[in-house]
Motif scaffolding. Sequence first.
Motif, PDB file in Angstrom:
ATOM      1  N   GLY A 180       0.775  -1.235   0.000  1.00 61.78           N
ATOM      2  CA  GLY A 180       0.000   0.000   0.000  1.00 61.78           C
ATOM      3  C   GLY A 180       0.806   1.285   0.000  1.00 61.78           C
ATOM      4  N   GLY A 181       1.986   1.267  -0.579  1.00 62.10           N
ATOM      5  CA  GLY A 181       2.790   2.488  -0.654  1.00 62.10           C
ATOM      6  C   GLY A 181       4.152   2.205  -1.237  1.00 62.10           C
ATOM      7  N   ARG A 182       4.932   3.246  -1.369  1.00 60.29           N
ATOM      8  CA  ARG A 182       6.266   3.119  -1.972  1.00 60.29           C
ATOM      9  C   ARG A 182       7.172   2.257  -1.108  1.00 60.29           C
ATOM     10  N   LEU A 183       7.798   1.281  -1.740  1.00 60.67           N
ATOM     11  CA  LEU A 183       8.735   0.378  -1.082  1.00 60.67           C
ATOM     12  C   LEU A 183      10.131   0.981  -1.149  1.00 60.67           C
ATOM     13  N   SER A 184      10.815   1.030  -0.007  1.00 62.11           N
ATOM     14  CA  SER A 184      12.189   1.533   0.056  1.00 62.11           C
ATOM     15  C   SER A 184      13.085   0.404   0.537  1.00 62.11           C
ATOM     16  N   VAL A 185      14.109   0.071  -0.283  1.00 62.51           N
ATOM     17  CA  VAL A 185      15.000  -1.038   0.039  1.00 62.51           C
ATOM     18  C   VAL A 185      16.432  -0.528   0.082  1.00 62.51           C
ATOM     19  N   THR A 242      10.040   7.875 -10.485  1.00 65.00           N
ATOM     20  CA  THR A 242       8.691   7.581 -10.976  1.00 65.00           C
ATOM     21  C   THR A 242       8.263   6.143 -10.703  1.00 65.00           C
ATOM     22  N   GLU A 243       9.081   5.396 -10.007  1.00 57.91           N
ATOM     23  CA  GLU A 243       8.778   3.992  -9.706  1.00 57.91           C
ATOM     24  C   GLU A 243       8.032   3.881  -8.368  1.00 57.91           C
ATOM     25  N   PRO A 244       7.306   2.786  -8.150  1.00 56.44           N
ATOM     26  CA  PRO A 244       6.630   2.579  -6.870  1.00 56.44           C
ATOM     27  C   PRO A 244       7.591   2.056  -5.787  1.00 56.44           C
TER      28      PRO A 244
END
Length: 140
Positions: A85-90, A116-118
């Motif tokens: 449900g939101g932007r994934l940060s790895v 521009t990526e999710p």
Amino acid sequence: MAATALPEVLLPTAHRADLDILVGRWSCQPEPDQLPGAYAHLTREAVASGCRFWLQDIRSRTLNDPHTTQWLLTQYFPQMASQLGGRLSVAYLTSPTLMELLVNAPGFRTPDAYATEPFVIAFFGTEGEALTWLEQQRSH
């Protein structure tokens, strides 16, 4: 490590509730046939915690499989962002040797290239830098 290693042994994970970060620490360089189980385990842990901020410690890894990277970037990370449900940060914590291989590989992208990526990914040499970056991602 044998190909039959349990995913939670290959990729032990822990949700740091105090930081709301899902930490995965790869225990070795996986064989290609171990990756589906390891990523299924990571998916279960991410969904259970609802966590979109990941620290992946890959310091024990010595190479990066281009096919897996392509799958991560085109399928897995976008699907996880949608599922969570939101932007994934790895944030990847890596050894100096692997870092050099990664940044010099064809197609390497800096975090800004993911605007521009999710999802967004970045590579770090120290855990402190990785955790600071993950905290900064919360405001994006």
